[in-house]
Scaffold this motif. Structure first.
Motif, mmCIF file in Angstrom:
data_model
loop_
_atom_site.group_PDB
_atom_site.id
_atom_site.type_symbol
_atom_site.label_atom_id
_atom_site.label_comp_id
_atom_site.label_asym_id
_atom_site.label_seq_id
_atom_site.Cartn_x
_atom_site.Cartn_y
_atom_site.Cartn_z
ATOM 1 N N GLN A 72 9.219 -10.322 -1.607
ATOM 2 C CA GLN A 72 9.816 -10.558 -0.293
ATOM 3 C C GLN A 72 10.286 -11.990 -0.082
ATOM 4 N N HIS A 127 1.615 -6.275 -5.002
ATOM 5 C CA HIS A 127 2.274 -6.003 -3.722
ATOM 6 C C HIS A 127 3.640 -5.384 -4.050
ATOM 7 N N TRP A 128 3.575 -4.298 -4.834
ATOM 8 C CA TRP A 128 4.669 -3.326 -4.993
ATOM 9 C C TRP A 128 5.729 -3.623 -6.047
ATOM 10 N N ASN A 152 -2.181 -4.115 -2.590
ATOM 11 C CA ASN A 152 -1.789 -4.125 -1.189
ATOM 12 C C ASN A 152 -1.305 -2.741 -0.789
ATOM 13 N N GLU A 153 -1.990 -2.104 0.150
ATOM 14 C CA GLU A 153 -1.514 -0.861 0.774
ATOM 15 C C GLU A 153 -1.125 0.221 -0.222
ATOM 16 N N TYR A 163 -0.638 -2.891 12.250
ATOM 17 C CA TYR A 163 0.589 -3.137 13.012
ATOM 18 C C TYR A 163 0.665 -2.331 14.303
ATOM 19 N N TRP A 206 7.831 0.261 16.418
ATOM 20 C CA TRP A 206 6.383 0.491 16.424
ATOM 21 C C TRP A 206 5.813 0.099 17.781
ATOM 22 N N GLU A 253 -3.086 -8.630 7.324
ATOM 23 C CA GLU A 253 -1.726 -8.716 7.871
ATOM 24 C C GLU A 253 -1.750 -8.217 9.301
ATOM 25 N N TRP A 257 1.186 -11.994 9.552
ATOM 26 C CA TRP A 257 2.337 -11.589 8.748
ATOM 27 C C TRP A 257 3.576 -11.868 9.570
ATOM 28 N N GLU A 275 12.465 -7.566 4.242
ATOM 29 C CA GLU A 275 11.606 -6.548 4.825
ATOM 30 C C GLU A 275 11.923 -5.177 4.197
ATOM 31 N N TRP A 276 11.754 -5.077 2.896
ATOM 32 C CA TRP A 276 11.842 -3.804 2.161
ATOM 33 C C TRP A 276 13.103 -3.021 2.521
HETATM 34 C C1 PNW Z 1 3.444 -3.887 5.242
HETATM 35 N N1 PNW Z 1 4.969 2.069 7.411
HETATM 36 O O1 PNW Z 1 4.284 -2.816 4.932
HETATM 37 C C2 PNW Z 1 3.550 -4.738 4.000
HETATM 38 O O2 PNW Z 1 2.323 -5.081 3.399
HETATM 39 C C3 PNW Z 1 4.458 -5.914 4.140
HETATM 40 O O3 PNW Z 1 4.971 -6.242 2.879
HETATM 41 C C4 PNW Z 1 5.530 -5.633 5.163
HETATM 42 O O4 PNW Z 1 6.505 -6.639 5.216
HETATM 43 C C5 PNW Z 1 4.849 -5.454 6.509
HETATM 44 O O5 PNW Z 1 3.852 -4.433 6.445
HETATM 45 C C6 PNW Z 1 5.784 -5.146 7.662
HETATM 46 O O6 PNW Z 1 6.422 -3.913 7.474
HETATM 47 C C7 PNW Z 1 4.398 -1.634 5.609
HETATM 48 O O7 PNW Z 1 6.102 2.607 7.337
HETATM 49 C C8 PNW Z 1 5.629 -0.996 5.523
HETATM 50 O O8 PNW Z 1 4.021 2.612 8.022
HETATM 51 C C9 PNW Z 1 5.818 0.217 6.117
HETATM 52 C C10 PNW Z 1 4.757 0.825 6.792
HETATM 53 C C11 PNW Z 1 3.529 0.188 6.893
HETATM 54 C C12 PNW Z 1 3.359 -1.034 6.284
#
Ligand code: PNW
Length: 455
Positions: A17, A118-119, A162-163, A299, A331, A358, A405, A412-413
């Protein structure tokens, strides 16, 4: 006197990122390079090729953190830099970047907190089957060992994954993240192999640390994205929908890690649906390695109701809108649910040190002519969530720290550069960094907390 702070404040980022420099010093392509180069995957065709150019601006970014007064920096290591292609010996030029980063942090009195994955999976490993392939877990443990060899003399905080929910569900089931597959069976295989990789890597790190007499202070763990799914009504259907969502996103990870078994309701159901967890004898003992630190990425939370099952037979809980503020991600802003989540974790899964690894929000930032963003929305988000976290701590939750975060706006993906989570603005034309109001707030909050603890 022991003057080590009892609560740690940090900021978090991840390699793909922020770093850019995707073809430098021997880095091989990751699944995110491939995915983002595929038309229609990422908003406006954005990629991480340049991102925040952190690879070339690292000292400046560490100086920013020092100004904020943070204790600890959570960053991730790019596997394709350290071990291009995902196997073989360490790449000296690749690990050298993290070597410099760790030294720069320590010189600034900031504790380095490493996330190993982290992906950004090396593309070669995806070509060999990716996380649905059991061998990837063993490759990961090998990479973890190489990285520990290089940095273990200075780094004590190690997060494996991570996640894993995002890797498995968004990557292999939904297809919104790299590698963009849509295959539930592959997704459940990925879940198990990510957890197995975590267990194997934890073992390797502890063995290496023990052999060098470095167990004292070592903290090994994993970070999960955890949420709260509340049934929209008292109906049995809505309660079952919420229970399914909780099972698939929370218990599917917490139970094997902290109780040594998969949740029976979920394991049975996914097997019935043709996507069994590919568990072999002994795997659960490996997965259930002691977890020193359980990181929580929080989040938002959802109110959910049941809907008719989809074509493939999978339950599809659906969110019911509440009349609350939303971020630019759509969200809902639900800080109270964070307190509830932490209390539940301490009650149902006692043992680990909990950290919020985060928490933050994207908003539609409007910079002034100097690039300054007066982000009262993000500031309020941080304030209410820090309050919610500390409220749980005051009620006995073993919460040891909080990471915002993110340090700065970044890739942002699937949303590319269109969603900004930073407390520091990045101008992607000039790469200028400008702390937002939220950064000032965070720095003041940290200073006030420390003054309070000291006094
Ligand atoms: C996390 N969802 O990602 C990641 O750890 C970070 O890299 C990212 O930038 C951050 O949250 C904000 O999005 C997520 O769709 C991405 O539920 C998507 C989801 C949850 C977390």
């Amino acid at each position: 006197m022991d003057n080590k702070p009892t609560f740690l404040w940090g900021v978090a980022t991840s390699s793909y990122q922020i770093e850019g420099a995707v073809a430098e010093d021997g880095r091989s392509p990751s699944i995110w390079d491939t995915f983002s180069a595929t038309p229609g995957t990422v908003l406006r065709g954005a990629t991480g090729a340049v991102a925040c150019d952190h690879y070339h601006r690292m000292p400046e970014d560490v100086a920013l953190m020092a100004e904020l007064g943070i204790d600890v920096y959570r960053f991730s290591i790019a596997w394709p830099r350290v071990q291009p292609g995902g196997s073989g010996p360490v790449n000296p030029a690749g690990i050298a970047f993290y070597d410099r980063l760790v030294d720069e942090l320590l010189a600034n009195d900031i504790t380095p907190w490493v996330t190993l994955y982290h992906w950004d999976l090396p593309q070669e490993l995806e070509d060999a089957g990716g996380w649905p392939n059991r061998d990837t877990a063993y490759r990961f443990a090998d990479y973890a060992g190489l990285t520990y060899d290089a940095l273990g003399d200075r780094v004590q905080q190690w997060t494996t994954m991570n996640e894993p929910w995002c890797s498995a569900m968004l990557g292999y089931v939904v297809g919104a993240h790299a590698p963009g597959r849509q295959d539930a069976r592959a997704g459940m295989r990925a879940v198990h192999h990510l957890l197995l990789g975590h267990g194997l890597a934890s073992q390797v790190i502890r063995e290496k640390a023990a052999a060098q007499d470095r167990l004292d202070g070592l903290e090994v763990g994993i970070t999960l994205n955890l949420g709260v799914a509340t049934p929209a009504s008292d109906s049995a259907e809505d309660k079952a929908a919420a229970r399914w969502e909780d099972g698939l996103s929370n218990r599917l990870y917490l139970d094997p890690l902290l109780r040594g078994e998969y949740p029976a309701d979920i394991a049975t159901k996914v097997a019935e649906l043709g996507s069994p967890l590919p568990v072999q004898d002994g795997d659960l003992a490996v997965i259930a390695q002691p977890v020193d630190v359980l990181g929580i990425n929080y989040y938002s939370s959802r109110l959910v109701r049941s809907t008719p099952v989809g074509d493939n037979g999978w339950p599809t809980p659906e969110a019911v809108d509440r009349d609350v503020e939303r971020t630019a991600m759509g969200w809902e802003v639900t800080p109270e649910a964070l307190t509830d989540l932490l209390l539940r974790l301490e009650r149902e899964y006692p043992g680990p040190d909990w950290y919020i690894t985060e928490n933050g929000a994207a908003y539609d930032d409007q910079p002034d002519a100097n690039g300054y963003v007066d982000d009262t929305d993000r500031t309020n988000y941080l304030r209410s969530h820090i309050d919610a976290a500390l409220a749980a701590r005051a009620q006995g939750v073993n919460l040891k720290g909080y990471f915002a975060w993110s340090l700065m706006d970044n890739f942002e993906w699937a949303f590319g550069y269109d969603r900004r989570f930073g407390i520091v603005r990045v101008d992607y034309e000039t790469q200028q960094r400008t702390p937002k109001r939220s950064a000032r707030y965070y720095a003041d909050r940290i200073a006030a907390h420390k003054a309070n603890e000291a006094g």
